[in-house]
Design an enzyme around this catalytic site. Structure first.
Site, PDB file in Angstrom:
ATOM      1  N   SER A 180       0.706  -1.315  -0.271  1.00 36.62           N
ATOM      2  CA  SER A 180      -0.194  -0.168   0.002  1.00 36.62           C
ATOM      3  C   SER A 180       0.913   1.343   0.033  1.00 36.62           C
ATOM      4  CB  SER A 180      -0.954   0.029   1.226  1.00 36.62           C
ATOM      5  OG  SER A 180      -0.219  -0.337   2.420  1.00 36.62           O
ATOM      6  N   HIS A 208      -5.657  -3.699  -1.429  1.00 36.62           N
ATOM      7  CA  HIS A 208      -5.726  -2.587  -2.478  1.00 36.62           C
ATOM      8  C   HIS A 208      -5.586  -3.049  -3.828  1.00 36.62           C
ATOM      9  CE1 HIS A 208      -4.614   1.147  -0.446  1.00 36.62           C
ATOM     10  NE2 HIS A 208      -4.060   0.441   0.645  1.00 36.62           N
ATOM     11  N   LYS A 239     -12.017   0.215   0.619  1.00 37.72           N
ATOM     12  CA  LYS A 239     -11.263   0.865  -0.408  1.00 37.72           C
ATOM     13  C   LYS A 239     -11.910   1.055  -1.442  1.00 37.72           C
ATOM     14  CE  LYS A 239      -7.070   0.188   2.318  1.00 37.72           C
ATOM     15  NZ  LYS A 239      -6.386  -0.797   2.957  1.00 37.72           N
TER      16      LYS A 239
HETATM   17  C1  LIG Z   1      -6.033  -1.069   4.221  1.00 34.31           C
HETATM   18  C2  LIG Z   1      -5.339  -2.458   4.632  1.00 34.31           C
HETATM   19  C3  LIG Z   1      -5.979  -3.580   5.646  1.00 34.31           C
HETATM   20  C4  LIG Z   1      -7.250  -2.939   6.589  1.00 34.31           C
HETATM   21  O1  LIG Z   1      -8.252  -2.871   5.616  1.00 34.31           O
HETATM   22  P1  LIG Z   1      -9.681  -2.043   6.916  1.00 34.31           P
HETATM   23  O2  LIG Z   1     -10.748  -2.490   6.034  1.00 34.31           O
HETATM   24  O3  LIG Z   1      -9.441  -0.580   6.587  1.00 34.31           O
HETATM   25  O4  LIG Z   1      -9.673  -2.486   8.036  1.00 34.31           O
HETATM   26  C5  LIG Z   1      -5.373  -4.468   5.754  1.00 34.31           C
HETATM   27  N1  LIG Z   1      -4.525  -5.128   4.852  1.00 34.31           N
HETATM   28  C6  LIG Z   1      -3.830  -4.202   4.002  1.00 34.31           C
HETATM   29  C7  LIG Z   1      -2.991  -4.633   3.291  1.00 34.31           C
HETATM   30  C8  LIG Z   1      -4.591  -2.692   3.911  1.00 34.31           C
HETATM   31  O5  LIG Z   1      -3.912  -1.983   3.037  1.00 34.31           O
END
Ligand SMILES: *Cc1c(COP(=O)(O)O)cnc(C)c1O
Length: 391
Positions: A180, A208, A239
């Site tokens: 990310s 992502h 996301k």
């Molecule tokens: C954003 C993210 C998460 C967390 O996701 P949420 O739904 O916001 O809790 C977990 N793993 C990765 C790789 C992320 O980028």
């Protein structure tokens, strides 16, 4: 009262190191242009890749769900029954992902914390990419399994670690799909090959990649055509899907066991009917058309090429995540402030989210941006970059 003065020192230290994070306040719905701290700016921070966070069809679905199902699920699903909506979402996600089954959680973070400790325990070994997301690191810690790190995106390093721990009871390889902060991706075919050779399970956290990679956003496994070869896919609904929640996709056996034993499933309530209905609509839209995903990639390619032409260092990204490398926390903060004064919301990211010296502005591309928006942004990046002597 306990003595809390240690916190004064901790906070003062963060300030001194330029690491104190001031969170800005958003006064509008998500979209290309938003109001931040009272000022209208072009949004280049959000993970709202496809614009679903304020999509009319998702809003309508959420409103209808509130009318039909109310606002809260009222208990954990395993005790008081699950709403049909949650089951429908899981079935639709499984079909979309082309897997046997899916199970939803309250967040992507929770999906990781649910999965790893349920499958792994003290006699087991987890093989974790050294740049894996914080929620994976915490999930590994909670499991009590031995966790060994392999070099970032390096299948040879993974194989060495696997050989060192050949006698482990269970083995699990975990990697982010899309990383990310840098926007690079796991070389999944190589990792899968090595893992299979050493009888290790493979789990990819595609937070992502869901809605971004693969055919119409089916994720990194689809991107590499590895259907059926990755045991566990972790996804988020916060996301590209634009709402909130997380999910696990994979073999029915794994999902069945998580439904019996995953602690965030058993001891924490599910997300609300409105959230779930909006997510179902997002999956329906992606099942219909990959148009938004295509627009996201077109925007990203255009924007990244133009930034590189200007002389910015974007690191190793191959996805819409666009790190603009600055290299110093105070300079990165100043760059972000200058962007804001010129009408762009782009936040500085520093330690501990990225290593020290790798401070950056992380630009997030989105299908919500028009070509005019991107050209406006490019003009501001050029102006600020020159003003600060970075170009
Ligand atoms: C954003 C993210 C998460 C967390 O996701 P949420 O739904 O916001 O809790 C977990 N793993 C990765 C790789 C992320 O980028």
């Amino acid at each position: 009262m306990a003595d809390l003065s240690f916190l004064d020192n901790e906070l003062a230290q963060l300030n001194e190191q330029g690491l104190f994070n001031t969170i800005r306040t958003i006064g509008t719905a998500q979209g290309a242009w938003i109001k931040v701290d009272g000022r209208k700016v072009l949004n280049m921070c959000a993970n709202n890749y496809l614009g679903f966070a304020n999509h009319p069809a998702l809003k309508k679905a959420a409103q209808a769900a509130i009318e039909e199902f109310g606002v809260g699920p009222a208990a954990v699903r395993s005790i008081a029954g699950t709403m049909s909506l949650h089951n429908e979402l899981e079935e639709k996600l499984a079909a979309f992902k082309k897997v046997e089954a899916s199970i939803s959680f309250q967040s992507g973070f929770n999906a990781n914390v649910a999965t790893v400790p349920t499958l792994m325990a003290a006699d087991d070994v987890i093989f974790s990419d050294e740049l894996n997301h914080a929620s994976i690191i915490d999930a590994c810690r909670l499991s009590k399994a031995k966790t060994v790190r392999f070099s970032h995106c390096d299948a040879n390093s993974l194989e060495e670690r696997l050989k060192e721990h050949a006698g482990a009871r269970r083995k699990l390889v975990i990697t982010d799909g899309v990383f990310s902060m840098d926007g690079d991706i796991a070389l999944l075919p190589e990792l899968v090959e090595v893992a299979q050779k050493h009888n290790a399970m493979v789990m990819v956290d595609d937070a992502h990649g869901e809605g971004v990679m693969g055919n119409a956003g089916r994720g990194i496994v689809d991107h590499f055509g590895l259907h059926g070869q990755v045991d566990i896919e972790i996804g988020t609904l916060s996301k590209a899907f634009g709402v909130v929640g997380g999910f696990v996709s994979g073999k029915k056996k794994i999902v069945d066991f998580l439904r019996q034993r995953a602690r965030p499933f058993l001891f924490s309530s599910a997300v609300t009917p409105a959230d779930v209905a909006a997510c179902i609509k997002a999956v329906d839209i992606l099942n219909d058309t990959g148009e938004l995903v295509e627009k996201l990639w077109n925007n990203s390619k255009y924007f990244q090429q133009k930034l590189r032409d200007l002389g910015f260092d974007l690191g190793v990204t191959v996805t819409p995540i666009t790190p603009v490398m600055i290299g110093d926390p105070n300079k990165a903060k100043a760059f972000s402030r200058n962007l804001f004064e010129n009408g762009i919301f782009g936040m500085a990211i520093s330690f501990p989210t990225v290593p020290k010296g790798k401070d950056r502005i992380r630009v997030m591309n989105s299908a919500t941006h028009s070509r005019e928006d991107l050209d406006f942004a490019l003009g501001v990046f050029e102006k600020v970059g020159r003003g600060m002597g970075l170009l």
